[in-house]
Design an enzyme around this catalytic site. Structure first.
Site, mmCIF file in Angstrom:
data_model
loop_
_atom_site.group_PDB
_atom_site.id
_atom_site.type_symbol
_atom_site.label_atom_id
_atom_site.label_comp_id
_atom_site.label_asym_id
_atom_site.label_seq_id
_atom_site.Cartn_x
_atom_site.Cartn_y
_atom_site.Cartn_z
ATOM 1 N N CYS A 1 8.068 1.026 -29.762
ATOM 2 C CA CYS A 1 7.984 -0.329 -29.223
ATOM 3 C C CYS A 1 7.044 -0.286 -28.021
ATOM 4 O O CYS A 1 6.477 0.762 -27.717
ATOM 5 C CB CYS A 1 9.362 -0.855 -28.839
ATOM 6 S SG CYS A 1 10.181 0.171 -27.609
ATOM 7 N N THR A 2 6.877 -1.395 -27.341
ATOM 8 C CA THR A 2 5.849 -1.495 -26.306
ATOM 9 C C THR A 2 5.986 -0.433 -25.222
ATOM 10 O O THR A 2 5.073 0.347 -24.989
ATOM 11 C CB THR A 2 5.884 -2.902 -25.665
ATOM 12 O OG1 THR A 2 5.899 -3.868 -26.713
ATOM 13 C CG2 THR A 2 4.685 -3.127 -24.764
#
Ligand SMILES: [Zn+2]
Ligand SMILES: [Zn+2]
Length: 310
Positions: free
Chosen positions: A184-185
């Site tokens: 994820c980010t």
């Protein structure tokens, strides 16, 4: 002389016996330091983004570490002005998966999560295990339209709340015996997502230390990442390395109307619609075309056009 400002991004999973007391202390601390931003606190930890004067940020880090111990703060460009106000809240979850009762946290962080890999270890895993390795996108599906790990599986997820339904749907059972790299980010979602996956029978689950951000900083466009990274601020997207001019850059996004390559999401012309849609500058500047694709939005926009002409 203009004073230097910065934004801090951080999280830490740690059992908090009295989240309300921590919330009040954090609010007082931020108010005193004139920081603005958003901080969530739960019985599992803290997740925040605050901006302000450089010296105030340093003081904030010092004070926050006194309670939370060792934790990482990511510095980013910006200031208090990037946030409308200061918001410090207690929630059931610091990331809303809808599974507060399932998450177990101790003084070492999330219990039973995926194995942490540094960016270079991600490449090594793929070198060793080849196509057996599955990348599993831990973000909202929309974000992957402009960038993802090469060949990644992108679950049908509009908000983080959808992950449990997806994981239990059977769609991903084929990867339960494979090495799965969740990403994820910035890494916080996968701390939780990887634990939820392991609880549901995924046997070999990994997560990337520092998420896409750290991987991209390390390998730019020369690694396993392709395209842009969607970000939740007014920039909307960032690129790694030399950006779109980089010979290794792969443009994944395309305008929904004309197919022109783009990595810019636009709001739907129907102001009641919250959908972000990839559009090229030309289509986005044409009021008749500035729609997300839902028939009801097309109708609203067509009616607006008629009203303007009348
Ligand atoms: Zn277009
Ligand atoms: Zn729409």
């Amino acid at each position: 002389m203009q004073r230097l400002s910065k934004i801090l991004l951080y999280y830490k999973f740690l059992p908090i016996s009295d989240p309300k007391a921590v919330m009040l202390w954090q609010r007082e601390l931020c108010e005193r330091l004139e920081l603005r931003g958003r901080i969530l606190i739960s019985e599992h930890g803290i997740n925040g983004t605050v901006g302000g004067d450089m010296e105030a940020c340093k003081e904030y880090i010092k004070k926050t570490k006194e309670y939370f111990g060792k934790m990482e703060f990511k510095w980013s460009e910006g200031s208090a002005e990037d946030f409308p106000r200061l918001s410090v809240k207690v929630r059931d979850e610091i990331v809303a998966f809808g599974a507060p009762g399932e998450l177990k946290v101790d003084e070492n962080g999330v219990v039973g999560g995926g194995v942490h890999l540094k960016p270079a270890q991600v490449n090594k895993l793929v070198e060793e295990r080849g196509d057996d390795v599955v990348f599993f996108d831990g973000r909202n599906a929309m974000e992957a339209q402009i960038g993802k790990f090469r060949g990644a599986v992108v679950p049908d997820v509009e908000t983080t709340h959808d992950f449990i339904r997806e994981l239990e749907s059977g769609k991903y059972d084929w990867m339960k015996d494979k090495p799965v790299v969740s990403y994820c980010t910035g890494g916080i979602r996968c701390e939780i997502l990887s634990a939820l996956m392991k609880n549901r029978g995924f046997k070999e689950v990994y997560q990337i230390d520092g998420g896409i951000v750290r991987y991209g900083e390390k390998f730019g466009n020369d690694g396993l990442w392709e395209g842009s990274l969607y970000v939740f601020d007014k920039r909307m997207h960032v690129e790694f390395g030399a950006g779109v001019e980089d010979p290794g850059f792969v443009q994944l996004g395309h305008c929904v109307h004309c197919g022109t390559a783009t990595n810019k999401f636009e709001n739907c012309g129907n102001l009641d619609c919250r959908e972000l849609t990839l559009m090229c500058p030309e289509c986005a500047s044409n009021p008749a075309k500035r729609v997300c694709g839902k028939p009801e939005c097309a109708e609203v926009v067509a009616a607006q056009g008629v009203a303007t002409q009348a």
